[in-house]
Design a protein around this motif. Sequence first.
Motif, PDB file in Angstrom:
ATOM      1  N   PRO A 128       0.796  -1.229   0.000  1.00 15.33           N
ATOM      2  CA  PRO A 128       0.000   0.000   0.000  1.00 15.33           C
ATOM      3  C   PRO A 128       0.829   1.280   0.000  1.00 15.33           C
ATOM      4  CG  PRO A 128      -0.065  -1.011   2.158  1.00 15.33           C
ATOM      5  CD  PRO A 128       0.644  -1.972   1.257  1.00 15.33           C
ATOM      6  N   GLN A 129       2.144   1.135  -0.135  1.00 16.26           N
ATOM      7  CA  GLN A 129       3.019   2.300  -0.283  1.00 16.26           C
ATOM      8  C   GLN A 129       3.619   2.361  -1.697  1.00 16.26           C
ATOM      9  OE1 GLN A 129       5.828   2.297   3.011  1.00 16.26           O
ATOM     10  NE2 GLN A 129       4.185   2.050   4.519  1.00 16.26           N
ATOM     11  N   THR A 130       2.955   1.684  -2.635  1.00 13.36           N
ATOM     12  CA  THR A 130       3.447   1.632  -4.012  1.00 13.36           C
ATOM     13  C   THR A 130       3.722   3.016  -4.578  1.00 13.36           C
ATOM     14  OG1 THR A 130       2.282  -0.449  -4.451  1.00 13.36           O
ATOM     15  CG2 THR A 130       2.868   0.895  -6.371  1.00 13.36           C
ATOM     16  N   TYR A 131       2.864   3.970  -4.262  1.00 11.39           N
ATOM     17  CA  TYR A 131       3.015   5.327  -4.784  1.00 11.39           C
ATOM     18  C   TYR A 131       3.503   6.308  -3.711  1.00 11.39           C
ATOM     19  CZ  TYR A 131       0.195   3.478  -8.634  1.00 11.39           C
ATOM     20  OH  TYR A 131      -0.281   2.729  -9.686  1.00 11.39           O
ATOM     21  N   ALA A 132       4.037   5.802  -2.628  1.00 13.23           N
ATOM     22  CA  ALA A 132       4.383   6.655  -1.490  1.00 13.23           C
ATOM     23  C   ALA A 132       5.883   6.795  -1.261  1.00 13.23           C
ATOM     24  CB  ALA A 132       3.711   6.133  -0.229  1.00 13.23           C
ATOM     25  N   GLY A 133       6.707   6.323  -2.192  1.00 13.24           N
ATOM     26  CA  GLY A 133       8.141   6.477  -2.040  1.00 13.24           C
ATOM     27  C   GLY A 133       8.535   7.940  -2.030  1.00 13.24           C
ATOM     28  N   ASP A 134       9.640   8.239  -1.332  1.00 13.16           N
ATOM     29  CA  ASP A 134      10.172   9.613  -1.251  1.00 13.16           C
ATOM     30  C   ASP A 134       9.136  10.592  -0.721  1.00 13.16           C
ATOM     31  OD1 ASP A 134      12.793   9.085  -2.100  1.00 13.16           O
ATOM     32  OD2 ASP A 134      12.151   9.016  -4.187  1.00 13.16           O
ATOM     33  N   SER A 135       8.376  10.167   0.273  1.00 14.34           N
ATOM     34  CA  SER A 135       7.423  11.055   0.931  1.00 14.34           C
ATOM     35  C   SER A 135       8.124  11.798   2.069  1.00 14.34           C
ATOM     36  CB  SER A 135       6.244  10.255   1.502  1.00 14.34           C
ATOM     37  OG  SER A 135       5.458   9.702   0.474  1.00 14.34           O
ATOM     38  N   TYR A 136       7.898  13.095   2.130  1.00 18.31           N
ATOM     39  CA  TYR A 136       8.548  13.930   3.140  1.00 18.31           C
ATOM     40  C   TYR A 136       7.581  14.227   4.272  1.00 18.31           C
ATOM     41  CZ  TYR A 136      10.675  18.002   5.350  1.00 18.31           C
ATOM     42  OH  TYR A 136      11.209  18.882   6.261  1.00 18.31           O
ATOM     43  N   GLY A 137       7.957  13.805   5.487  1.00 14.23           N
ATOM     44  CA  GLY A 137       7.093  14.032   6.633  1.00 14.23           C
ATOM     45  C   GLY A 137       7.683  14.927   7.686  1.00 14.23           C
ATOM     46  N   GLY A 138       8.855  15.491   7.416  1.00  8.14           N
ATOM     47  CA  GLY A 138       9.458  16.425   8.349  1.00  8.14           C
ATOM     48  C   GLY A 138       9.970  15.802   9.629  1.00  8.14           C
ATOM     49  N   GLY A 139      10.155  14.494   9.633  1.00  4.25           N
ATOM     50  CA  GLY A 139      10.631  13.837  10.847  1.00  4.25           C
ATOM     51  C   GLY A 139      11.028  12.406  10.571  1.00  4.25           C
ATOM     52  N   GLN A 140      11.130  11.622  11.622  1.00  3.94           N
ATOM     53  CA  GLN A 140      11.535  10.230  11.487  1.00  3.94           C
ATOM     54  C   GLN A 140      10.301   9.331  11.415  1.00  3.94           C
ATOM     55  OE1 GLN A 140      14.476   9.456  14.570  1.00  3.94           O
ATOM     56  NE2 GLN A 140      15.992  10.748  13.558  1.00  3.94           N
ATOM     57  N   LEU A 141      10.449   8.093  11.806  1.00  2.16           N
ATOM     58  CA  LEU A 141       9.453   7.062  11.530  1.00  2.16           C
ATOM     59  C   LEU A 141       8.027   7.448  11.926  1.00  2.16           C
ATOM     60  CD1 LEU A 141       8.661   4.135  10.739  1.00  2.16           C
ATOM     61  CD2 LEU A 141       9.244   3.481  13.091  1.00  2.16           C
ATOM     62  N   LEU A 142       7.804   7.801  13.179  1.00  6.56           N
ATOM     63  CA  LEU A 142       6.435   7.987  13.648  1.00  6.56           C
ATOM     64  C   LEU A 142       5.764   9.197  13.004  1.00  6.56           C
ATOM     65  CD1 LEU A 142       6.777   7.008  17.432  1.00  6.56           C
ATOM     66  CD2 LEU A 142       6.185   5.577  15.462  1.00  6.56           C
ATOM     67  N   GLU A 143       6.512  10.287  12.789  1.00  8.60           N
ATOM     68  CA  GLU A 143       5.947  11.449  12.108  1.00  8.60           C
ATOM     69  C   GLU A 143       5.634  11.129  10.654  1.00  8.60           C
ATOM     70  OE1 GLU A 143       8.381  12.663  15.523  1.00  8.60           O
ATOM     71  OE2 GLU A 143       8.887  11.549  13.718  1.00  8.60           O
ATOM     72  N   TRP A 144       6.538  10.410  10.026  1.00  7.86           N
ATOM     73  CA  TRP A 144       6.394  10.038   8.615  1.00  7.86           C
ATOM     74  C   TRP A 144       5.167   9.136   8.411  1.00  7.86           C
ATOM     75  CZ3 TRP A 144       7.264   4.945   6.815  1.00  7.86           C
ATOM     76  CH2 TRP A 144       7.404   4.793   5.443  1.00  7.86           C
ATOM     77  N   LEU A 145       4.970   8.186   9.342  1.00  6.97           N
ATOM     78  CA  LEU A 145       3.785   7.335   9.271  1.00  6.97           C
ATOM     79  C   LEU A 145       2.508   8.159   9.386  1.00  6.97           C
ATOM     80  CD1 LEU A 145       4.829   4.305  11.531  1.00  6.97           C
ATOM     81  CD2 LEU A 145       4.318   4.203   9.091  1.00  6.97           C
ATOM     82  N   THR A 146       2.481   9.047  10.371  1.00  7.25           N
ATOM     83  CA  THR A 146       1.275   9.828  10.653  1.00  7.25           C
ATOM     84  C   THR A 146       0.927  10.783   9.521  1.00  7.25           C
ATOM     85  OG1 THR A 146       1.670   9.681  13.035  1.00  7.25           O
ATOM     86  CG2 THR A 146       0.221  11.440  12.274  1.00  7.25           C
TER      87      THR A 146
END
Length: 468
Positions: A80-98
């Motif tokens: 379900p992350q097929t189109y989600a590569g190189d997504s910028y979330g401004g933080g590490q794992l937990l911020e990026w997930l959210t």
Amino acid sequence: MATHIHLGHIFHIAGAPTVTEAAAALVSIPDGALVLDDSGRIAFCGDRTEIPSEYESGTVHDHRPGFLLPGFVDTHIHFPQTYAGDSYGGGQLLEWLTLCMFPSETKFADPEFAQQAAVEFTHRRISAGTTAAMVFGSAFPHAQDALFTETKKAGLRIVSGRGIQTVGVGTAQPLMTSEEDAIRLTREEIDKWHGADTGDVATALLHVAIVPRFSLSVTTETLKNLGELYDEVRDRGVYVHSHLNENNRPGTGEVDSTKEVYQVNSYLDTYDGKFLPGSQVGGKSLLGRRTILAHCVHCQDVELERMAETGTSVSHCPVSQLFLGSGTMPWKRTVASGVNISAGTDFGGGDEWLIPRVLGDAFKVHINEPGDDGVSMHPAEMLFIGTLGGARALDMENRFGNFDVGKEADFVVVDPSGTPALDGLLRHGIRAADPDLARDQTLFALLMGIRDTSIAEVYVAGRRAGAS
């Protein structure tokens, strides 16, 4: 299917070595021949001039001056992350997930979008030469149906299960289910898809895993129920897949948050049935020979020892660990524990689909570990974790992972001419006078230089893979 002969420079890790024994088990056959019998199994692997007479009339596929490698095994990737590569979330794992992943994965609620993604995901696997994969699945059953259907049509191997979440932040709400539905939907997926292509898990290409997203996305009730379900279906060859010790930001990272929420001594305890405060036993263990835990960057020695004891494997994801600032899995300490190590792209936490790119980043991060912990990985170790180690993690090295006679013929044809930079490295790179070192230098250049454009053909069980 008639006998087929594939010609090219063969590299593989023969037998059943550990990663520390991979260099001694490395086989290089510059003028090699891979002979497949009429069932798609390997009948002969050796020098072209030594093909047994009974196979000489087989159909010849001349890939020279290309290379024949075992099919790449990706033991951690997110559908379900097929189109989600190189997504910028401004933080590490937990911020990026959210901020990025939960919203991206929610789009799979649309059946048409999920179908489109399943086709794309399958195409990308073929382009990358990934013949077998442990795939973290979508929360939505219709998306999983599309994934298994497209994988079957393409003739690839897959182990996948819907991502299980019963608790979480606001953006994860569309992905969550009740405790009852979590078990019901998982059971239904097992019954529908596990071994569905042949009806026999010993010969199937399609397999199902129980996949709690990670411990912070489920509850003690979920873990207890999943343990009971796994105890019921373990003998059917069902798998378990999740994340472990990925992000260790002090106080607020994944590891500390998990230990705080569950009040346990180690993160691994939550998967080992010891998820009650003080690591008291609250249910049955999810560990075993068909369990793969991704990352394992910040494991305690006792966790690594327990994984080795139970046959649980690590999926090493250095590309993702760099992308999310998760740190470096300590190579020497992890290897010394005896746990089996495989390789995962972790797309889209990682931003690469190619297992060779994972192997290249593994080399780079481990040579940079501080002091005596730094190590220059042998190219045979790199090849091992991307092929045979992955087959072992999937508990199917008796079927594929190298070119031992009798195994199902999973392999990729690498054509360096498709990638000019790689072609130049192989044609003009300096090679040592010592033949073993020269061999290792060639394999290293090959693994470091492979790109999508280098993958010419992909075979699973002797049949060329192709997506719809």
